[in-house]
Motif scaffolding. Structure first.
Motif, PDB file in Angstrom:
ATOM      1  N   LYS A  15      39.489  28.135  25.923  1.00 47.66           N
ATOM      2  CA  LYS A  15      39.257  29.017  24.780  1.00 47.66           C
ATOM      3  C   LYS A  15      40.487  29.059  23.887  1.00 47.66           C
ATOM      4  O   LYS A  15      41.584  28.721  24.326  1.00 47.66           O
ATOM      5  N   PRO A  16      40.319  29.489  22.640  1.00 52.20           N
ATOM      6  CA  PRO A  16      41.487  29.563  21.751  1.00 52.20           C
ATOM      7  C   PRO A  16      42.565  30.507  22.301  1.00 52.20           C
ATOM      8  O   PRO A  16      42.263  31.424  23.078  1.00 52.20           O
ATOM      9  N   ALA A  17      43.773  30.258  21.846  1.00 55.60           N
ATOM     10  CA  ALA A  17      44.960  30.822  22.496  1.00 55.60           C
ATOM     11  C   ALA A  17      44.863  32.305  22.842  1.00 55.60           C
ATOM     12  O   ALA A  17      45.214  32.693  23.944  1.00 55.60           O
ATOM     13  N   LEU A  18      44.369  33.117  21.926  1.00 56.44           N
ATOM     14  CA  LEU A  18      44.470  34.560  22.178  1.00 56.44           C
ATOM     15  C   LEU A  18      43.417  35.062  23.148  1.00 56.44           C
ATOM     16  O   LEU A  18      43.632  36.040  23.846  1.00 56.44           O
ATOM     17  N   THR A  19      42.279  34.380  23.174  1.00 52.36           N
ATOM     18  CA  THR A  19      41.229  34.834  24.090  1.00 52.36           C
ATOM     19  C   THR A  19      41.279  34.067  25.398  1.00 52.36           C
ATOM     20  O   THR A  19      40.487  34.313  26.287  1.00 52.36           O
ATOM     21  N   ARG A  20      42.208  33.156  25.495  1.00 54.46           N
ATOM     22  CA  ARG A  20      42.341  32.317  26.691  1.00 54.46           C
ATOM     23  C   ARG A  20      42.555  33.195  27.920  1.00 54.46           C
ATOM     24  O   ARG A  20      43.244  34.205  27.866  1.00 54.46           O
ATOM     25  N   ASP A  21      41.906  32.780  28.989  1.00 51.06           N
ATOM     26  CA  ASP A  21      42.066  33.577  30.202  1.00 51.06           C
ATOM     27  C   ASP A  21      42.317  32.635  31.369  1.00 51.06           C
ATOM     28  O   ASP A  21      41.676  31.602  31.473  1.00 51.06           O
ATOM     29  N   PHE A  22      43.265  32.992  32.199  1.00 46.16           N
ATOM     30  CA  PHE A  22      43.574  32.143  33.354  1.00 46.16           C
ATOM     31  C   PHE A  22      42.917  32.764  34.584  1.00 46.16           C
ATOM     32  O   PHE A  22      43.531  33.497  35.332  1.00 46.16           O
ATOM     33  N   LEU A  23      41.634  32.433  34.727  1.00 44.40           N
ATOM     34  CA  LEU A  23      40.804  33.034  35.773  1.00 44.40           C
ATOM     35  C   LEU A  23      41.417  32.880  37.153  1.00 44.40           C
ATOM     36  O   LEU A  23      41.469  33.818  37.938  1.00 44.40           O
ATOM     37  N   ILE A  24      41.876  31.653  37.445  1.00 45.99           N
ATOM     38  CA  ILE A  24      42.327  31.366  38.811  1.00 45.99           C
ATOM     39  C   ILE A  24      43.479  32.287  39.179  1.00 45.99           C
ATOM     40  O   ILE A  24      43.530  32.835  40.266  1.00 45.99           O
ATOM     41  N   CYS A  25      44.391  32.456  38.222  1.00 45.50           N
ATOM     42  CA  CYS A  25      45.547  33.315  38.503  1.00 45.50           C
ATOM     43  C   CYS A  25      45.104  34.765  38.608  1.00 45.50           C
ATOM     44  O   CYS A  25      45.628  35.524  39.397  1.00 45.50           O
ATOM     45  N   ARG A  26      44.151  35.115  37.763  1.00 46.25           N
ATOM     46  CA  ARG A  26      43.750  36.515  37.721  1.00 46.25           C
ATOM     47  C   ARG A  26      43.059  36.921  39.016  1.00 46.25           C
ATOM     48  O   ARG A  26      43.174  38.055  39.468  1.00 46.25           O
ATOM     49  N   PHE A  27      42.328  35.986  39.606  1.00 47.58           N
ATOM     50  CA  PHE A  27      41.591  36.349  40.820  1.00 47.58           C
ATOM     51  C   PHE A  27      42.173  35.690  42.064  1.00 47.58           C
ATOM     52  O   PHE A  27      41.485  35.491  43.041  1.00 47.58           O
ATOM     53  N   ASP A  28      43.431  35.332  41.967  1.00 51.16           N
ATOM     54  CA  ASP A  28      44.113  34.780  43.136  1.00 51.16           C
ATOM     55  C   ASP A  28      44.151  35.860  44.220  1.00 51.16           C
ATOM     56  O   ASP A  28      44.698  36.934  44.009  1.00 51.16           O
ATOM     57  N   PRO A  29      43.523  35.606  45.382  1.00 49.06           N
ATOM     58  CA  PRO A  29      43.381  36.711  46.338  1.00 49.06           C
ATOM     59  C   PRO A  29      44.666  37.099  47.054  1.00 49.06           C
ATOM     60  O   PRO A  29      44.791  38.227  47.508  1.00 49.06           O
ATOM     61  N   PHE A  30      45.612  36.181  47.170  1.00 45.19           N
ATOM     62  CA  PHE A  30      46.735  36.484  48.052  1.00 45.19           C
ATOM     63  C   PHE A  30      48.032  36.769  47.324  1.00 45.19           C
ATOM     64  O   PHE A  30      48.995  37.217  47.941  1.00 45.19           O
ATOM     65  N   VAL A  31      48.068  36.523  46.028  1.00 50.88           N
ATOM     66  CA  VAL A  31      49.341  36.657  45.329  1.00 50.88           C
ATOM     67  C   VAL A  31      49.824  38.113  45.356  1.00 50.88           C
ATOM     68  O   VAL A  31      51.010  38.384  45.372  1.00 50.88           O
ATOM     69  N   GLY A  32      48.846  39.028  45.440  1.00 44.47           N
ATOM     70  CA  GLY A  32      49.224  40.436  45.539  1.00 44.47           C
ATOM     71  C   GLY A  32      50.026  40.719  46.805  1.00 44.47           C
ATOM     72  O   GLY A  32      50.955  41.515  46.797  1.00 44.47           O
ATOM     73  N   PHE A  33      49.662  40.034  47.890  1.00 46.33           N
ATOM     74  CA  PHE A  33      50.412  40.219  49.134  1.00 46.33           C
ATOM     75  C   PHE A  33      51.807  39.643  49.001  1.00 46.33           C
ATOM     76  O   PHE A  33      52.780  40.225  49.474  1.00 46.33           O
ATOM     77  N   PHE A  34      51.900  38.478  48.343  1.00 44.05           N
ATOM     78  CA  PHE A  34      53.212  37.845  48.206  1.00 44.05           C
ATOM     79  C   PHE A  34      54.157  38.746  47.415  1.00 44.05           C
ATOM     80  O   PHE A  34      55.348  38.774  47.659  1.00 44.05           O
ATOM     81  N   ARG A  35      53.611  39.466  46.453  1.00 44.68           N
ATOM     82  CA  ARG A  35      54.457  40.290  45.591  1.00 44.68           C
ATOM     83  C   ARG A  35      54.552  41.721  46.086  1.00 44.68           C
ATOM     84  O   ARG A  35      55.203  42.544  45.469  1.00 44.68           O
ATOM     85  N   PHE A  36      53.835  42.056  47.099  1.00 41.65           N
ATOM     86  CA  PHE A  36      53.792  43.426  47.631  1.00 41.65           C
ATOM     87  C   PHE A  36      53.246  44.403  46.608  1.00 41.65           C
ATOM     88  O   PHE A  36      53.457  45.596  46.698  1.00 41.65           O
ATOM     89  N   THR A  37      52.597  43.905  45.608  1.00 44.19           N
ATOM     90  CA  THR A  37      51.994  44.788  44.637  1.00 44.19           C
ATOM     91  C   THR A  37      50.931  43.994  43.903  1.00 44.19           C
ATOM     92  O   THR A  37      50.958  42.781  43.887  1.00 44.19           O
ATOM     93  N   GLY A  38      50.021  44.688  43.315  1.00 42.55           N
ATOM     94  CA  GLY A  38      48.986  43.978  42.582  1.00 42.55           C
ATOM     95  C   GLY A  38      47.851  44.924  42.285  1.00 42.55           C
ATOM     96  O   GLY A  38      47.808  46.045  42.793  1.00 42.55           O
ATOM     97  N   ALA A  39      46.952  44.443  41.455  1.00 42.32           N
ATOM     98  CA  ALA A  39      45.797  45.264  41.120  1.00 42.32           C
ATOM     99  C   ALA A  39      45.012  45.530  42.408  1.00 42.32           C
ATOM    100  O   ALA A  39      44.898  44.643  43.248  1.00 42.32           O
ATOM    101  N   PRO A  40      44.485  46.741  42.561  1.00 44.74           N
ATOM    102  CA  PRO A  40      43.762  47.067  43.796  1.00 44.74           C
ATOM    103  C   PRO A  40      42.640  46.082  44.100  1.00 44.74           C
ATOM    104  O   PRO A  40      42.429  45.715  45.261  1.00 44.74           O
ATOM    105  N   TYR A  41      41.934  45.607  43.058  1.00 43.35           N
ATOM    106  CA  TYR A  41      40.817  44.693  43.346  1.00 43.35           C
ATOM    107  C   TYR A  41      41.332  43.389  43.957  1.00 43.35           C
ATOM    108  O   TYR A  41      40.705  42.794  44.821  1.00 43.35           O
ATOM    109  N   MET A  42      42.531  42.963  43.496  1.00 42.35           N
ATOM    110  CA  MET A  42      43.126  41.730  44.026  1.00 42.35           C
ATOM    111  C   MET A  42      43.450  41.897  45.506  1.00 42.35           C
ATOM    112  O   MET A  42      43.104  41.054  46.343  1.00 42.35           O
ATOM    113  N   LEU A  43      44.128  43.004  45.818  1.00 39.84           N
ATOM    114  CA  LEU A  43      44.512  43.232  47.207  1.00 39.84           C
ATOM    115  C   LEU A  43      43.272  43.358  48.079  1.00 39.84           C
ATOM    116  O   LEU A  43      43.235  42.856  49.207  1.00 39.84           O
ATOM    117  N   ALA A  44      42.245  44.032  47.543  1.00 43.79           N
ATOM    118  CA  ALA A  44      41.036  44.229  48.341  1.00 43.79           C
ATOM    119  C   ALA A  44      40.367  42.890  48.633  1.00 43.79           C
ATOM    120  O   ALA A  44      40.003  42.604  49.783  1.00 43.79           O
TER     121      ALA A  44
END
Lengths: 296, 277, 324, 205
Positions: free
Chosen positions: C195-224
Motif C-alpha cells: 500500500k502507499p507509504a502512509l497507509t502501509r502496514d507491516f502485518l507480520i510485525c504487528r502480529f508477531d506473537p513472541f516479540v512482546g515476550f522478548f521485550r517484556f512489554t507489548g500490546a495485551p493482544y500480542m502477549l495473549a
C-alpha cells in the motif's frame, strides 16, 4: 533426581508460573484502572495550584508517587518476566523428563528391540517376566551375585547399564529373578530395566544359545521367503512358538530387519558367518556346518 | 480605566494599504500620523487610518521613528535609512558594529538612541552621529535579557529611557548616560497585575506624564502602568494568539496604537472618558 | 485534445499535491540569534553539548549478520554432520538469548519480507543492508541444506521448540489445510506492505506473537496470542512455524531444491518408525524426511537406534562390553 | 535408468541455479537501492507539540504511550544554541501555577521531574534572583511526553526543546507504532544522516 522430586519441581514451577501470570495480569488491570484516575487527580491539583502555591507540594508528591508507581511496575514486571522464564525452564525440563520416564515411552524404547526379537515375542516376553520359563533354571539361581554387583557399581540409576552388563556376563542373560532382586535393592525401576535391557542388543531376557542365528527379514529377504527359512529352522531346532532358543541351548534364533546384503536374499548369519541365496533346505545345511565344526 | 477599540488600520493582504508578510514597527509624528514599517516598505496613514503615502526601504525594516524635524528613520539590519517627511531617501547610516539589528529608535534633545538587539543594548549618538555611550550593557548579563530578539524602549519628557527587559519581567529606567535609575514590574504568574509568561513585557512606550504602555505575548495584550508599577488598564481585544513583539505607540490624546505582528494590522484604542495623565 | 486535458489534469493534481505538501510543513526556524550565547553570558560559562544518543554502530549490524551466518552454519553442521540433538538445543537457547532477548526480536527475516517487498515496489523506500542480508541468507541456506534457519537459529522457532512437551499427531488432512494458512498470511502481508507509504502496514510485525515476550512489554493482544501459541505449542509442535510463519512458506519452497538435508539413510534404516513417532512436526512421511516440512530439530536422529546419539552410546557400550 | 537419474539431477541443478540467480539479482537490485540507512525521526515542523501556530491545545503525549519500548524511545532535547535561558522557563515551570515566595511559579511542569535548572554566568548583584539559567533534560528520566516542548514553542518560548528519537533505545520497527497513531504524521523515516542533524549542525559550527 527421582520422579517424585521431578514431580515436585514441576508442580512448584507451575505454581510460580501461574502466580507470575496472575501478578502480571493484576498489575496490568490495576494500572489501566488507575491511570485515568491518576490523570484526573493531577488535573484537579493542577487547577488548584493556579490559585494556591501551597498545593504545589501536594501536586509534586502526587506526580512523584505516580511516576514511582509506574517505574516500580516496570521493574516488577521485568523481574516477574525473568522469574517466569526461569520457572518455565524448570517446569519444561521436569515435565519432559517425567514424560520420558513414564510407561508409554518405555514401550517405545522396547520397540527398538525390534531387530532382536519380533513383536510377537515381545508380548510373550513380558509374560515370561512373571511366569516360569521352560528353560529357566529358576530354582537353582543364585542371587548373591546381584548383591555383589550392586555393592560394586552402586544403587543409582546411572549404574543401571554396568549392573545389567555385570549380571548378563555372570548369568549369560538377564534372569527375571535377578531383575526383580535388582529392583528391590536399587533405585532402578522395572520400567527402566525393561527399557534399557530391551533396547540394547547385548541384553537378553532369556538364556542364550551357544550360537546366534540371525535371519534377515528385511524387505528383500521377506520377498525372497525369509519367513519360510525361519519356520524351517524353528521346525528343525524344535523351538516352540514364543521362544528363541532350542532345548540344547545350542542355537538362538533371531529375526533381524536387515543384514545389509539384500542382493544375497534370503540371508542368515550364524555368528559371524553369512550364508545367502538360501532355501529352507540350504538354511538347515548352514546350521549343520556350524554344528559339525563344533568340537563335540 | 477603560479603553475601547477605535479602528483597525491595515491588515494582511496585497493591497496598497496592507502588508504582505511582516509588520515590524510603528511610530507617530507630531500631527498624529501613523508610520508603519513592514515587508520592505514604510506606509503612512492619517489620523483616520487612510493611507497617505508609501515608499520602499532598502532592507526589511525592524523599526521606524520620526525625528523632531519630521525625518523618518527606519531601523534595519546593520544600518539606519533616513527619509524626509515625503519619503525621499536622504542618507543611509551604516555602522555594522553598533547597529547589528536596530529594533528601536528614539530622539531626545538632539541625541539619537539606537536599540540594537544583536548586542542587547542601546547606543547613544549625538546629532552629528558621533558615538557617545552604551546603555543597559553594564550588567553581569552583558545586556538586556531579551530571548524574544527585540530591544524596545521609550523616552519620556525628562530624558529617562524606559526599556523592556522581558527576561527579567520588568521595565528598567536608565538615564541618558547609562545609569540604572530603577525598574518596575515583576513576574506574577497568572495574576495580571505583574508580568506573566516566560519573558514579558516585550515592548514599551511612554504614554503620558506618568504612564507607560507595554505589550505582552502569549497571550497577547497591552497594559497601561504608572511609573510605580501600578496597573491602570488592560487592553486585550482581538489580537492574534500567535502574535508577539507587538510594537506600541501612544499619541498626545492618549490613543494607543498596537501593531499585531500576526494579523499585520494596527489596532487603535482610545481611552473611555478622555486621556488620563 | 483529450491528451492535453489529461496532461492538464495531471499538472493540476501535482500542483494540488505540492500545495498540500507545502501546507503540511510549516517552516521550523525562528530568529533566535539574540538568545544569550556562551560568549555573552560570561562567568566562564560553557554551553553543554546537546545530548544525542547515536544509533548502533555499523559494526554491530555486521556482527548481527555474521552471527546469523555462524548460527546457521552451526545448525547445519550440528544437524547434518554431528546429528546431535543436545547441541542443537544449546544453539537454540543461545539464539533465543541473542536474537530474541538481547536484540529484542528485531533482526528478523520474517519481518524483513515486508521490507524487501516494499523496497522492490517503492522506488523511494530505502531498505537497510542488514534487512537484505537477513532476508536472503536463510533462503540461500535453504536452497542447499533445507530449513536450517528454523532449527536452532530463529528465536521464534527456538521458543516453541523448547516448549514442546507432548506433541500430538495432527491428522494429515488438517495439517495440510492449516499449512495453507501461512501462504494466505504471506499474501496478506505483501498486500498490506504494497500500500502507499502512509497507509502501509507491516502485518507480520504487528502480529508477531513472541516479540512482546522478548521485550517484556507489548500490546495485551500480542502477549495473549503469544501465550496461546506457547501453551498450544506444548501439545502441537511449533504451531506458528508450521501454520502461520510466512517466511516458513518461502523457506519450504526453497528447501524443495535442497540436496542435503535431514535424511533417513536408506541403507542403515530399520523401518522401525521411531523417527516418525519422534517427529513432532509430521515431517517424516513413510520413513522419509520431507525437506520442506523438516524444521531441523534433530529429534529423529536422537530417537534413532541406528544413528545419532543413542547409536553412538550403544557403540561405546558394545565397545566396553567387548573389552571385558 | 542412469540416464533418467542424471537428467533429473541436471534439471534440479538448473532449477536451483536459476532460483539462486534470481535471488542474487533481487539482492543486488536491493543493495543498489539501499543507499543510506533510514531511521525514524520526529519532524519538528509537523509535531503538534513543536509545530508553529498551534496554541491553546493540550500537549500530545502519544509518543510516550504508543512506543513499543517500555520507556519511550522519543525524548525531549534542548538545543542549547537556541535556548533563551530564561529565568522563568515555561518548559521548566508551570507558569500558570500560583507564584511562591521566591517570585517563581510554584509548580514544575515536567511530571517526571526530568529537567534540572542551574544558574549560569555571573549573578546580577542588584537582582540575584533574576539571571540566566541552564535547563538540562535528563535523558534517563524523560519519557517524551512533550509537555515541555509544547510550552517552549513560540510565541511563549523560543522552541529550543523538540522531540527527538533516541537511537540507543529505538528498535527501528518497520512501522513505528508512534507514527501509526501520530495525528500529524510527524514521525517519519529519514536518512540516517539527516536524522542526526543536531550532531551535524554542531560539527559544522
Amino acid at each position: 533426581m527421582t520422579s517424585a522430586q521431578l514431580r515436585r519441581a514441576a508442580w512448584a514451577a507451575g505454581a510460580v508460573i501461574l502466580a507470575g501470570i496472575a501478578i502480571l495480569t493484576a498489575d496490568w488491570v490495576i494500572a489501566s484502572i488507575r491511570a485515568p484516575r491518576d490523570d484526573r487527580t493531577v488535573k484537579a491539583l493542577q487547577q488548584k495550584v493556579k490559585e494556591d502555591p501551597a498545593v504545589s507540594a501536594k501536586l509534586d508528591a502526587e506526580q512523584k508517587r505516580i511516576t514511582d508507581a509506574r517505574r516500580a511496575r516496570r521493574i516488577r514486571d521485568r523481574a516477574v518476566g525473568w522469574t517466569l522464564i526461569a520457572c518455565s525452564a524448570i517446569f519444561l525440563g521436569a515435565v519432559k523428563r517425567l514424560i520420558a520416564r513414564s510407561a508409554p515411552k518405555a514401550v517405545e524404547m522396547s520397540r527398538i528391540a525390534a531387530p532382536i526379537s519380533t513383536g510377537k515375542k515381545r508380548k510373550r516376553k513380558r509374560k515370561t517376566c512373571c511366569g516360569a520359563h521352560a528353560h529357566d533354571p529358576a530354582a537353582a539361581l543364585d542371587l548373591g551375585f546381584v548383591d555383589e554387583a550392586v555393592a560394586q557399581h552402586g544403587r543409582g540409576r546411572e549404574a543401571a547399564i554396568p549392573l545389567l552388563q555385570a549380571i548378563q556376563q555372570h548369568y549369560r542373560y538377564l534372569p527375571d529373578e535377578a531383575m526383580r532382586r535388582l529392583c528391590e535393592i536399587t533405585d532402578i525401576t522395572p520400567a527402566e530395566i525393561a527399557g534399557t535391557s530391551s533396547f540394547y542388543g547385548q541384553f537378553r531376557s532369556t538364556p542364550v544359545g551357544k550360537h546366534i542365528v540371525r535371519v534377515c527379514h528385511g524387505t528383500a529377504c521377506h520377498v525372497a521367503g525369509a519367513r519360510q527359512i525361519s519356520d524351517e529352522l524353528r521346525r528343525r531346532l524344535k523351538i516352540p512358538e514364543g521362544f528363541d532358543t532350542d532345548a540344547d541351548r545350542m542355537f538362538t534364533l533371531e529375526e533381524v530387519a536387515c543384514l545389509g546384503c539384500c542382493s544375497l536374499a534370503p540371508v542368515l548369519m550364524v555368528d559371524e558367518h553369512t550364508a545367502g541365496r538360501l532355501t529352507p533346505a540350504t538354511a538347515a545345511a548352514a546350521l549343520e556346518e556350524v554344528e559339525e565344526k563344533e568340537p563335540a | 480605566m477603560q479603553y475601547r477599540q477605535l479602528r483597525i488600520i491595515s491588515g494582511k493582504g496585497s493591497g496598497p494599504a496592507e502588508f504582505r508578510e511582516a509588520l515590524r514597527g510603528i511610530a507617530l509624528d507630531k500631527q498624529g500620523r501613523l508610520y508603519a514599517a513592514g515587508d520592505s516598505e514604510v506606509k503612512v496613514f492619517d489620523t483616520e487610518g487612510a493611507l497617505v503615502r508609501r515608499w520602499p526601504a532598502a532592507l526589511a525594516p525592524h523599526s521606524v521613528a520620526v525625528a523632531a524635524d519630521g525625518a523618518v528613520w527606519v531601523g534595519q539590519t546593520g544600518q539606519i535609512e533616513i527619509f524626509n517627511a515625503e519619503g525621499k531617501p536622504r542618507r543611509v547610516w551604516k555602522d555594522g558594529a553598533r547597529m547589528g539589528r536596530v529594533t528601536s529608535l528614539g530622539f531626545f534633545n538632539g541625541f539619537v538612541l539606537v536599540g540594537n538587539s544583536a548586542e542587547r543594548c542601546i547606543h547613544r549618538f549625538d546629532a552629528t552621529g558621533k558615538f557617545l555611550n552604551t546603555i543597559a550593557k553594564n550588567n553581569p548579563l552583558e545586556g538586556l535579557h531579551i530571548p524574544n530578539g527585540v530591544v524596545d524602549f521609550g523616552i519620556d519628557a525628562h530624558g529617562v529611557i524606559h526599556v523592556a527587559n522581558p527576561g527579567k519581567h520588568r521595565v528598567e529606567r536608565f538615564s541618558l548616560d547609562g545609569a540604572l535609575l530603577g525598574h518596575m514590574g515583576k513576574f506574577t504568574g497568572p495574576d495580571p497585575t505583574g508580568f506573566s509568561g516566560c519573558c514579558n513585557p516585550t515592548n514599551v512606550a511612554v504614554a503620558g506624564l506618568n504612564l507607560l504602555c507595554v505589550t505582552e505575548k502569549a497571550g497577547p495584550r497591552a497594559k497601561i502602568y504608572d511609573y510605580a508599577g501600578q496597573l491602570i488598564a488592560i487592553i486585550d481585544a482581538g489580537f492574534d494568539p500567535l502574535t508577539k513583539n507587538m510594537d506600541v505607540a501612544v499619541d498626545g490624546r492618549g490613543r494607543v496604537f498596537v501593531s499585531d505582528t500576526a494579523k499585520l494590522a494596527i489596532f487603535v484604542f482610545e481611552p473611555v472618558g478622555g486621556p488620563l495623565s | 485534445m483529450p491528451r492535453a486535458l489529461r496532461a492538464l489534469s495531471v499538472v493540476v493534481l501535482l500542483l494540488a499535491a505540492a500545495a498540500a505538501l507545502c501546507a503540511q510543513a510549516i517552516e521550523y526556524s525562528r530568529p533566535v540569534e539574540t538568545a544569550p550565547q556562551q560568549e555573552t553570558i560570561g562567568g566562564g560559562y560553557k554551553t553543554p553539548a546537546v545530548q544525542k544518543p547515536l544509533p548502533r554502530g555499523w559494526w554491530l549490524d555486521i556482527l548481527d549478520v555474521v552471527l546469523l551466518c555462524a548460527a546457521m552454519g552451526a545448525s547445519v553442521w550440528i544437524v547434518i554432520k554431528r546429528r546431535k540433538r543436545r547441541w542443537l538445543v544449546g544453539l537454540s537457547i543461545a539464539s533465543l538469548a541473542y536474537f530474541g532477548f538481547y536484540r529484542e526480536g528485531c533482526i528478523c527475516p520474517i519481518g524483513s519480507i515486508q521490507n524487501v517487498v516494499v523496497a522492490l515496489a517503492d522506488p523511494k523506500y530505502s531498505i537497510p543492508m542488514v534487512a537484505i542480508a537477513v532476508f536472503f541468507m536463510p533462503l540461500v541456506v535453504a536452497v542447499f541444506f533445507g530449513r536450517a534457519f528454523c532449527g536452532g537459529v530463529c528465536p521464534l522457532g527456538a521458543m516453541q521448540e523448547l516448549v514442546v512437551i507432548k506433541p500430538l499427531r495432527v491428522p494429515k488432512r488438517l495439517d495440510q489445510g492449516l499449512g495453507l494458512l501461512k501462504y494466505v498470511y504471506l499474501a496478506l502481508a505483501i498486500l498490506f506492505a504494497l500500500k502507499p507509504a502512509l497507509t502501509r502496514d507491516f502485518l507480520i510485525c504487528r502480529f508477531d506473537p513472541f516479540v512482546g515476550f522478548f521485550r517484556f512489554t507489548g500490546a495485551p493482544y500480542m502477549l495473549a496470542t503469544g501465550g496461546v501459541f506457547l501453551i498450544g505449542g506444548m501439545f502441537i509442535g511449533r504451531p506458528y512455524c508450521r501454520y502461520l510463519c510466512p517466511y516458513g512458506g518461502l523457506l519450504s519452497w526453497c528447501s524443495r531444491l535442497a540436496r542435503k538435508g535431514v535424511t533417513i539413510t536408506p541403507d542403515k534404516e530399520l523401518d522401525c518408525g521411531l523417527c516418525t513417532e519422534a517427529c513432532p512436526y509430521g515431517a517424516i512421511d513413510q520413513m522419509r524426511a520431507v525437506g520442506r516440512k523438516c524444521l531441523y530439530c534433530a529429534r529423529c536422529y536422537a530417537s534413532c537406534p541406528c544413528d545419532g546419539e543413542l547409536a553412538q552410546a550403544k557403540k561405546a557400550l558394545v565397545g566396553i562390553g567387548g573389552a571385558q | 535408468m542412469s540416464d533418467a537419474v542424471s537428467r533429473r539431477e541436471l534439471l534440479s541443478k538448473l532449477v536451483r541455479g536459476s532460483v539462486l540467480a534470481g535471488m542474487g539479482g533481487a539482492a543486488l537490485f536491493l543493495v543498489k537501492k539501499a543507499n543510506g540507512e533510514i531511521v525514524w525521526q520526529v519532524d519538528a515542523s509537523r509535531c503538534v507539540n513543536s509545530r508553529l501556530g498551534e496554541v491553546g491545545v493540550e500537549a500530545c503525549t502519544l509518543c510516550t504511550s504508543e512506543c513499543v519500548v517500555s520507556l519511550s524511545a522519543v525524548r525531549a532535547v534542548n538545543d542549547f544554541s537556541k535556548c533563551g535561558r530564561c529565568n522563568v522557563c515555561p518548559a521548566y515551570f508551570d507558569i500558570t501555577s500560583a507564584v511562591n515566595e521566591l517570585g517563581l511559579p510554584s509548580q514544575k511542569l515536567c511530571p517526571r521531574d526530568a529537567i534540572t535548572r542551574k544558574m549560569i554566568g555571573a549573578a546580577d548583584p542588584e537582582d540575584p534572583a533574576n539571571n540566566f539559567y541552564e535547563y538540562v533534560i535528563d535523558e534517563e528520566k524523560c519519557d517524551g511526553c512533550g509537555r515541555c516542548v509544547m510550552k517552549c514553542k513560540a510565541p511563549l518560548g523560543l522552541g529550543s526543546i523538540t522531540l527527538k528519537v533516541r537511537y540507543n533505545k529505538c528498535l527501528d520497527c518497520n512501522r513505528c507504532a508512534i507514527s501509526l497513531s501520530c495525528p500529524k504524521d510527524a514521525v517519519t523515516q529519514v536518512p540516517k544522516m539527516a536524522g542526526l542533524e543536531i550532531k551535524l549542525a554542531e560539527h559544522t559550527e
